[in-house]
Enzyme design. Structure first.
Site, PDB file in Angstrom:
ATOM      1  N   HIS A  65      -4.569  -0.312   9.752  1.00  9.80           N
ATOM      2  CA  HIS A  65      -3.310  -0.809   9.905  1.00  9.80           C
ATOM      3  C   HIS A  65      -3.077  -1.257  11.392  1.00  9.80           C
ATOM      4  CE1 HIS A  65      -1.964  -0.328   5.617  1.00  9.80           C
ATOM      5  NE2 HIS A  65      -2.705   0.749   5.723  1.00  9.80           N
ATOM      6  N   ASN A 138       1.814   0.226   0.494  1.00 11.90           N
ATOM      7  CA  ASN A 138       1.170  -0.928   0.761  1.00 11.90           C
ATOM      8  C   ASN A 138       1.875  -2.097  -0.191  1.00 11.90           C
ATOM      9  OD1 ASN A 138      -0.982   0.038   2.460  1.00 11.90           O
ATOM     10  ND2 ASN A 138      -2.246   0.407   0.447  1.00 11.90           N
TER      11      ASN A 138
END
EC number: 1.11.1.6
Length: 492
Positions: A65, A138
């Site tokens: 990320h 997510n």
């Protein structure tokens, strides 16, 4: 002189340039030298300070990320769920809680294009009156592996080859051929949803099962779903290539510009609810992160709305130093026994300590917005003012005491100490159901992606046969179509 007034903040900038220590700088262009040609003198303190600060500007990027964008806003409760949870921020309709949200890609580096096919992160930090609650999810509801023992290998397989630094399909297909449970996530990863048009037009999921606990101590398993009010939109492969070639930060720019123009992104929050007594009634394990819960049996229940109405003030301070942790929960919310969630509770805090430092929770973007008190002290870059004489508990000289106990779910566990897989794996059913729910053109794009990946010259016949077998077990026609385009027969 009011010493507290001049704490580090751009609000107290002087009208002229200074060193870090506040000394005036009269020349920011020329180094101190012997004559006009040099050499440069080491006594030019401002030069040394300027260079030393510059080469230390960056912190280690997130191992996953790394590429992301953040925005601020609020969460508002729209539906009463006080019968399910005693969480203060969910106590009644109309209650608003400040939030910061970060969207991201998972695999690639900090400067990579936001148009690359990838799962997107969707993380929300709620600054509640009872402390921070981090819902770290997510844009897809499942993950590749159910046990965190495989997580480092999962990410390494998805990341570039360590020799060439090129992401290669043969590496991905090789590793995941040993994890048949990953096929369900590939049904999202190779689908349109992993090429979202931008961050505003994608869904979010808590991914794991959590528990909500009410005042009476009754617990329910829940899953969290974010639904964008502007709808879900995705790009084709061709559009993604064009967009990425035009602007590698297109999603960040879209988010920033939309908020600046007053077109505030909004998502509705829904939950699915499962009674713990019903866990064994399904043909899969509901706490398996590679599975979704059927919405026809466990329908979505509305809870509230998330509105992002303010851009961050500084990208480094409020995006790069922003730290999420699934371990941050509040009374009325608790973890489930999901193996991957249990491990993330440790891993996220540990990576933030490595990336930002042991006192990362003192940074304004991470600190709770409520009164708090503990004896975690000192350490590198500690900037919290403390004047207590007692740094231990319990003490008769310090009135601080343990907080009032809040309900947490009771659980009696028995079993052997062993390393094993769950009994109800059921690895292919949900992947097949998802494939069959699509229109023919969407199915065709999914098949084409598999054909493209399996056509990697270094993907062996064995690897191709394994994946065609997995696809065929999910949906026979899907496996046959992929096999026919590869001229490889399924091995069942």
């Amino acid at each position: 002189m009011d010493l507290s007034k001049y704490r580090p903040s751009s609000a107290y900038d002087s009208p002229f340039l200074t060193t870090n220590a506040g000394g005036p700088v009269y020349n920011n262009v020329s180094s101190l030298t012997v004559g006009p040609r040099g050499p440069v003198l080491l006594e030019d303190y401002h030069l040394i300070e300027k260079l030393a600060t510059f080469v230390r500007e960056r912190i280690p990027e997130r191992v996953v990320h790394a590429r992301g964008a953040s925005a601020k806003g609020f969460f508002e409760v729209t539906h009463d769920i006080s019968h399910l949870t005693c969480a203060d921020f969910l106590r009644a309709p109309g209650v608003q809680t400040p939030v910061i949200c970060r969207f991201s890609t998972v695999v690639h580096e900090r400067g990579s294009p936001e148009s690359i096919r990838d799962i997107r992160g969707f993380a929300v930090k709620f600054y509640t009156r009872e402390g921070n609650f981090d819902l770290v999810g997510n844009n897809v509801p499942v993950f590749f592996n159910r046990d965190a023992k495989s997580f480092p290998d999962t990410i390494r397989a998805l990341k570039p080859n360590p020799k060439s630094h090129i992401q290669e399909n043969w590496r991905i297909l090789d590793f995941f051929s040993f994890l048949p449970e990953s096929l369900h996530t590939f049904a999202f990863f190779y689908d349109d949803v992993c090429l979202p048009t931008d961050y505003r037009h994608m869904e979010g999921f808590g991914v794991h099962a959590y528990q909500l606990i009410n005042k009476a101590g009754k617990a329910h398993y829940v899953k969290f779903h974010w639904k964008p009010t502007c709808g879900v939109k995705s790009m084709t492969e061709e559009e993604a290539i064009r967009v990425g070639g035009t602007n590698h930060s297109h999603a960040t720019k879209d988010l920033y510009d939309s908020i600046a123009a007053g077109n505030y992104p909004e998502w509705k929050l829904f939950i699915q609810i499962m009674n713990p007594e019903d866990v064994d009634k399904f043909d899969f394990d509901p706490l398996d992160v590679t599975k979704t819960w059927p919405e026809d049996i466990l329908p979505l229940m509305p809870v509230g709305r998330l509105v992002l109405n303010r851009n961050i003030d500084n990208f480094f301070a409020e995006n790069e130093q922003l730290a999420f942790n699934p371990g941050h929960i509040v009374p009325g919310v608790y973890y489930s026994e999901d193996k991957l969630l249990q491990t993330r509770i440790f891993a996220y805090a540990d990576t933030q300590r490595h990336r930002i430092g042991p006192n990362y929770m003192q940074l304004p973007v991470n600190a709770p917005k409520c009164a708090h008190h503990n004896n975690h002290r000192d350490g590198a870059m500690n900037f919290m003012h403390r004047d207590e004489e007692v740094d231990y508990l319990p003490s008769r000289f310090d009135p601080c005491r343990p907080a009032e106990q809040y309900p947490i779910p009771s659980c009696v566990l028995t079993g052997r100490r062993e390393k094993c897989v769950i009994p109800k794996e059921n690895n292919f059913k949900q992947a097949g159901e998802r494939y069959r729910s699509w229109a023919p053109d969407r199915q065709d794009r999914y098949i084409n992606k598999w054909v493209e990946s399996l056509s990697d010259p270094r993907a062996t016949h064995e690897i191709r046969s394994i994946w065609i077998s997995y696809l065929s077990q999910a949906d026979k026609s899907c496996g046959q179509k992929v096999a026919s385009r590869l001229t490889v027969k399924p091995t069942m």
